[in-house]
Design an enzyme around this catalytic site. Structure first.
Site, PDB file in Angstrom:
ATOM      1  CG  HIS A 194      -0.229  -0.020   2.535  1.00 30.64           C
ATOM      2  ND1 HIS A 194       0.322   1.102   3.098  1.00 30.64           N
ATOM      3  CD2 HIS A 194       0.021  -1.046   3.399  1.00 30.64           C
ATOM      4  CE1 HIS A 194       0.876   0.800   4.265  1.00 30.64           C
ATOM      5  NE2 HIS A 194       0.722  -0.513   4.465  1.00 30.64           N
TER       6      HIS A 194
ATOM      7  CB  CYS B 131       1.684  -3.579   5.075  1.00 37.40           C
ATOM      8  SG  CYS B 131       0.101  -4.204   5.652  1.00 37.40           S
TER       9      CYS B 131
END
Length: 190
Positions: free
Chosen positions: A150, A166
């Site tokens: 992301h 992440c």
């Protein structure tokens, strides 16, 4: 004659000063002898996709958590490199094969149960588009629950161990990858 002595003194002074500089500032001399291009080489280590996958398919991504770089190949073999943020610690890092199963523009964010346990003061949810949203402007959802590639609003995180699991990219970079990587893109975190 006096002018010649002054010139001679100036040369001697210069030579003494240069000698002192070499003795007391060796790093200046060394900096001049090292190839300036080599000193500025990035720490990115690239990988050949063939070492990790059998075929390009609809495209693939390799994210190297050590050198903090993401490589993305399109189905026609074009490859681009992007600097990333990676998980804070080994216990937050998941390595191996996965794939992109969903894509979201301006995704909302909710902390995982383990994040809530570690940080009970965090909000239960932050809507997409909110400047405080840690997922940035785009997110690629992976087949592993809670793992994403992301964007980030906090650009200081890129190039560091700073995430809760992440892989983070600059917003402009995730927007580019988002457009080029369809659902089904193969992913490997190493």
């Amino acid at each position: 004659m006096q002018a010649r002595n002054r010139l001679s003194l100036t040369r001697r002074s210069f030579a003494r000063g240069l000698g002192a500089m070499v003795l007391f500032a060796p790093s200046i001399v060394r900096a001049q002898t090292i190839d300036p291009v080599r000193r500025n080489v990035s720490s990115f280590r690239t990988h050949a996709w063939q070492d990790h996958f059998d075929a390009l398919g609809v495209g693939l991504i390799i994210s190297d958590t050590n050198s903090k770089v993401l490589q993305h190949w399109t189905t026609d073999g074009e490859m681009r490199l992007y600097p990333t943020s990676v998980p804070l610690s080994e216990d937050l890092t998941r390595l191996g094969y996965t794939e992109v199963v969903e894509k979201r523009e301006n995704p909302s964010w909710a902390p995982t149960p383990s994040m809530r346990e570690r940080n009970p003061e965090w909000p239960a949810r932050i809507p997409g588009g909110d400047p405080a949203n840690p997922l940035g402007t785009r997110a690629l959802y992976l087949s592993w629950q809670y793992y994403r590639i992301h964007g980030t609003q906090d650009t200081r995180k890129i190039g560091r161990r700073s995430s809760n699991g992440c892989i983070g990219l600059y917003n402009e970079h995730i927007e580019e990858v988002f457009e080029r990587a369809p659902v089904g893109t193969q992913v490997k975190l190493i």
